[in-house]
Scaffold this active site. Structure first.
Site, PDB file in Angstrom:
ATOM      1  N   HIS A  19     -65.809  60.425  17.578  1.00  0.00           N
ATOM      2  CA  HIS A  19     -66.970  59.819  16.901  1.00  0.00           C
ATOM      3  C   HIS A  19     -68.014  59.499  17.962  1.00  0.00           C
ATOM      4  CE1 HIS A  19     -68.706  57.273  13.512  1.00  0.00           C
ATOM      5  NE2 HIS A  19     -69.509  57.071  14.541  1.00  0.00           N
ATOM      6  N   HIS A  64     -72.334  59.591  19.157  1.00  0.00           N
ATOM      7  CA  HIS A  64     -73.762  59.756  18.913  1.00  0.00           C
ATOM      8  C   HIS A  64     -74.419  60.283  20.187  1.00  0.00           C
ATOM      9  CE1 HIS A  64     -73.765  57.581  15.054  1.00  0.00           C
ATOM     10  NE2 HIS A  64     -72.816  56.846  15.621  1.00  0.00           N
ATOM     11  N   ASP A 123     -67.760  55.866  19.094  1.00  0.00           N
ATOM     12  CA  ASP A 123     -68.976  55.400  18.426  1.00  0.00           C
ATOM     13  C   ASP A 123     -70.008  54.981  19.465  1.00  0.00           C
ATOM     14  OD1 ASP A 123     -70.706  54.852  16.336  1.00  0.00           O
ATOM     15  OD2 ASP A 123     -69.940  52.828  15.990  1.00  0.00           O
ATOM     16  N   LYS A 183     -70.009  63.757   7.423  1.00  0.00           N
ATOM     17  CA  LYS A 183     -70.065  62.311   7.625  1.00  0.00           C
ATOM     18  C   LYS A 183     -70.828  61.640   6.486  1.00  0.00           C
ATOM     19  CE  LYS A 183     -69.849  58.260   9.580  1.00  0.00           C
ATOM     20  NZ  LYS A 183     -70.484  57.920  10.864  1.00  0.00           N
ATOM     21  N   HIS A 199     -68.442  56.012   7.090  1.00  0.00           N
ATOM     22  CA  HIS A 199     -68.832  54.692   7.598  1.00  0.00           C
ATOM     23  C   HIS A 199     -68.541  53.715   6.465  1.00  0.00           C
ATOM     24  CE1 HIS A 199     -71.537  51.926  10.036  1.00  0.00           C
ATOM     25  NE2 HIS A 199     -71.331  51.254   8.922  1.00  0.00           N
ATOM     26  N   HIS A 202     -64.441  54.119  12.894  1.00  0.00           N
ATOM     27  CA  HIS A 202     -64.598  52.894  13.698  1.00  0.00           C
ATOM     28  C   HIS A 202     -64.133  51.638  12.950  1.00  0.00           C
ATOM     29  CE1 HIS A 202     -68.214  52.855  11.287  1.00  0.00           C
ATOM     30  NE2 HIS A 202     -68.875  53.684  12.079  1.00  0.00           N
TER      31      HIS A 202
END
Length: 335
Positions: free
Chosen positions: A13, A15, A240, A95, A134, A168
């Site tokens: 995960h 970004h 994350d 996602k 999420h 997460h």
């Protein structure tokens, strides 16, 4: 000197953002990880095959000298089966963001109407495309994840062949859900294995510890540690890691996100050694993810050594977790 070797570490995960930020942060992950699940919440989000291909090209252009596989994802919409068939070979997951739940999640799901979602989720089940979620409601901030458990149950019951990743996770409620449904899995971040709400707002506000979902209570931290340290077969590491420029974090309206990409493995070694569980770290950072996602990353060996390492104050203007702090593990070599 004490060392610990990890093979093919995976960040499930991550970004990477885009533009200059992508150029600054992608090489930091590619150096020590074999691959990562790349989040699609750009502006605009990644929703087409062309988006996926071009974003992957931009990522690979930043890491030409490191073997690194970006496992691409789509931003969830109610896609039809024909579209999903056309993109299935180019993505690893889709996602799902509840609308407005976190950074760049506008346009996400606003209603969990199973019938509206059925065509997409049944097609994903048939095509074996995992759904990464999420999991937060719009309720009181400390209760948002726990309140979302009923939605996970709804999805797991209605689509038993759909692999659902609770992303997460931060609560005991999510840990308890892991063994309730065969098709539920989870990622856990390094910062949620270290922080409680006290570390965010217990004294002075600590903007670089602020993320969504926010760190929770000590009993939640204990529950996360219990499954991570044992490398429960349904959990895997997902950083994350979410970079923001310093001025977006140290400001009114502090951006949500903790940046850990370049220090995640070092911190994980410290945590697992503290609890005498270093032998389980390989499964947590690679083996479980390979099994859950059915991926086979190419060989990469990361050797960490136990020696003092001072975390930099910033990486190209992005402040990491524990900036300036001395920790006990460092990367010795990567091959």
């Amino acid at each position: 000197m004490k060392t610990h070797t990890l093979l093919m570490p995976l960040d499930m995960h991550l970004h990477l953002r885009d533009g200059v930020m992508l150029e600054n942060v992608a090489p930091l992950t590619a150096y020590s990880f074999s691959g990562a699940i790349i989040m699609p919440n750009l502006v605009p989000p990644v929703t087409t095959l062309d988006d996926v291909k071009k974003y992957k090209e931009r990522i690979m252009a930043t890491v030409p000298n490191d073997y690194f596989e970006p496992y691409m994802t789509l931003f969830y919409k109610n896609y039809d089966k024909a579209f999903l068939e056309s993109v299935a070979d180019h993505i690893t997951a889709i996602k799902l963001y509840p609308d407005g739940a976190t950074t760049n999640s506008e346009g996400g799901v606003s209603s969990f109407d199973i019938e509206e979602m059925r065509e997409t989720l049944e097609a994903m089940s048939e095509l074996e495309i995992p759904l990464c979620v999420h999991g937060e409601t719009a309720g009181f901030v400390m209760d948002r994840e726990a309140e979302f458990m009923s939605i996970y149950e709804l999805l797991a019951k209605n689509f038993p062949n759909l692999k659902i990743i609770m992303e997460h996770i931060t609560t005991k409620a999510a840990v308890d859900m892991l063994d309730k449904y065969e098709n539920l899995y989870a990622t856990i971040t390094v910062h949620h294995l270290l922080l409680t709400l006290d570390d965010v707002v217990g004294g002075m506000m600590m903007p670089h510890n602020f993320c969504k979902p926010i760190a929770k209570r000590p009993e939640d931290l204990d529950a996360l540690l219990s499954v991570a340290l044992e490398a429960h077969p349904k959990v895997m590491f997902g950083s994350d890691s979410a970079p923001h420029p310093r001025d977006k974090k140290e400001s009114c309206g502090c951006a949500a996100g903790v940046f850990t990409a370049p220090i995640a493995l070092q911190l994980l070694c410290e945590i697992f050694e503290q609890y005498d569980k270093l032998e389980n770290l390989q499964a947590f950072v690679s083996d479980n993810a390979q099994s859950i996602y059915g991926i086979c990353p190419e060989f990469k060996e990361v050797v960490l050594e136990k020696r003092p390492f001072e975390i930099p104050d910033s990486y190209s203007g992005v402040v990491p977790l524990y900036a300036g702090k001395l920790i006990n593990w460092a990367i010795q070599s990567v091959e």
